[in-house]
Design a protein around this motif. Structure first.
Motif, PDB file in Angstrom:
ATOM      1  N   THR A  37      41.866   1.893  85.844  1.00 60.70           N
ATOM      2  CA  THR A  37      42.819   2.641  85.027  1.00 60.70           C
ATOM      3  C   THR A  37      42.459   4.116  84.991  1.00 60.70           C
ATOM      4  N   LEU A  38      41.170   4.417  84.894  1.00 59.90           N
ATOM      5  CA  LEU A  38      40.728   5.813  84.936  1.00 59.90           C
ATOM      6  C   LEU A  38      41.066   6.464  86.270  1.00 59.90           C
ATOM      7  N   LYS A  39      40.841   5.758  87.357  1.00 59.01           N
ATOM      8  CA  LYS A  39      41.163   6.305  88.682  1.00 59.01           C
ATOM      9  C   LYS A  39      42.651   6.591  88.793  1.00 59.01           C
ATOM     10  N   ALA A  40      43.480   5.676  88.297  1.00 64.19           N
ATOM     11  CA  ALA A  40      44.936   5.853  88.343  1.00 64.19           C
ATOM     12  C   ALA A  40      45.379   7.031  87.473  1.00 64.19           C
ATOM     13  N   ALA A  41      44.606   7.333  86.424  1.00 59.10           N
ATOM     14  CA  ALA A  41      44.932   8.426  85.509  1.00 59.10           C
ATOM     15  C   ALA A  41      44.337   9.752  85.974  1.00 59.10           C
ATOM     16  N   ALA A  54      28.929   3.487  81.048  1.00 62.12           N
ATOM     17  CA  ALA A  54      28.073   4.644  80.773  1.00 62.12           C
ATOM     18  C   ALA A  54      26.627   4.354  81.172  1.00 62.12           C
ATOM     19  N   ALA A  55      26.158   3.131  80.892  1.00 67.16           N
ATOM     20  CA  ALA A  55      24.792   2.756  81.271  1.00 67.16           C
ATOM     21  C   ALA A  55      24.614   2.764  82.781  1.00 67.16           C
ATOM     22  N   GLU A  56      25.668   2.428  83.503  1.00 63.78           N
ATOM     23  CA  GLU A  56      25.624   2.467  84.969  1.00 63.78           C
ATOM     24  C   GLU A  56      25.924   3.860  85.521  1.00 63.78           C
ATOM     25  N   ARG A  57      26.140   4.808  84.624  1.00 62.67           N
ATOM     26  CA  ARG A  57      26.436   6.210  84.975  1.00 62.67           C
ATOM     27  C   ARG A  57      27.699   6.352  85.823  1.00 62.67           C
ATOM     28  N   LYS A  58      28.661   5.496  85.561  1.00 66.76           N
ATOM     29  CA  LYS A  58      29.946   5.569  86.262  1.00 66.76           C
ATOM     30  C   LYS A  58      30.953   6.418  85.495  1.00 66.76           C
ATOM     31  N   ILE A  59      30.698   6.598  84.193  1.00 64.84           N
ATOM     32  CA  ILE A  59      31.561   7.436  83.367  1.00 64.84           C
ATOM     33  C   ILE A  59      30.704   8.324  82.488  1.00 64.84           C
ATOM     34  N   GLU A  60      31.341   9.354  81.942  1.00 63.96           N
ATOM     35  CA  GLU A  60      30.722  10.183  80.916  1.00 63.96           C
ATOM     36  C   GLU A  60      31.659  10.199  79.728  1.00 63.96           C
ATOM     37  N   VAL A  84      37.057  10.054  78.176  1.00 64.47           N
ATOM     38  CA  VAL A  84      36.325   9.257  79.151  1.00 64.47           C
ATOM     39  C   VAL A  84      36.612   9.839  80.525  1.00 64.47           C
ATOM     40  N   VAL A  85      35.553  10.217  81.241  1.00 68.55           N
ATOM     41  CA  VAL A  85      35.700  10.901  82.521  1.00 68.55           C
ATOM     42  C   VAL A  85      34.866  10.158  83.570  1.00 68.55           C
ATOM     43  N   LEU A  86      35.455   9.943  84.735  1.00 71.06           N
ATOM     44  CA  LEU A  86      34.673   9.365  85.833  1.00 71.06           C
ATOM     45  C   LEU A  86      33.510  10.287  86.155  1.00 71.06           C
ATOM     46  N   ALA A  87      32.351   9.746  86.373  1.00 68.03           N
ATOM     47  CA  ALA A  87      31.143  10.549  86.588  1.00 68.03           C
ATOM     48  C   ALA A  87      31.264  11.435  87.818  1.00 68.03           C
ATOM     49  N   ASP A  88      31.888  10.974  88.874  1.00 73.75           N
ATOM     50  CA  ASP A  88      31.982  11.786  90.085  1.00 73.75           C
ATOM     51  C   ASP A  88      33.070  12.852  89.990  1.00 73.75           C
ATOM     52  N   LYS A  89      33.838  12.853  88.898  1.00 74.44           N
ATOM     53  CA  LYS A  89      34.924  13.810  88.680  1.00 74.44           C
ATOM     54  C   LYS A  89      34.397  15.145  88.153  1.00 74.44           C
ATOM     55  N   ASN A  90      33.193  15.157  87.544  1.00 68.94           N
ATOM     56  CA  ASN A  90      32.682  16.356  86.883  1.00 68.94           C
ATOM     57  C   ASN A  90      32.277  17.428  87.846  1.00 68.94           C
TER      58      ASN A  90
END
Length: 75
Positions: free
Chosen positions: A21-25, A53-59, A69-75
């Motif tokens: 859902t985050l990727k689609a957004a 968050a623990a897997e560092r996939k989001i921030e 909520v932001v995808l980690a690789d988006k920053n």
């Protein structure tokens, strides 16, 4: 013990749904938007967000009464 294993599988699927859902957004959404789009309870949403968050996939960033909520690789 079987019930907890089943819920762990469900939680993993929920986390995967949040990521999709985050990727689609476009890689950015509020926790409230995710809750509504995925029809999740608050508990299920926040457990999935904690997992990601623990897997560092989001921030996570505080935003008023919710989180951004932001995808980690988006920053």
């Amino acid at each position: 013990m079987q019930d907890s294993a089943k819920y762990t599988d469900t939680l993993g699927q929920t986390a995967g749904n949040v990521l999709e859902t985050l990727k689609a957004a476009g890689g950015d959404a509020t926790s409230w938007d995710l809750k509504l789009k995925l029809h999740l309870s608050s508990s299920a949403l926040y457990m999935a967000l904690g997992w990601l968050a623990a897997e560092r996939k989001i921030e996570l960033y505080p935003k008023e009464l919710n989180f951004r909520v932001v995808l980690a690789d988006k920053n």
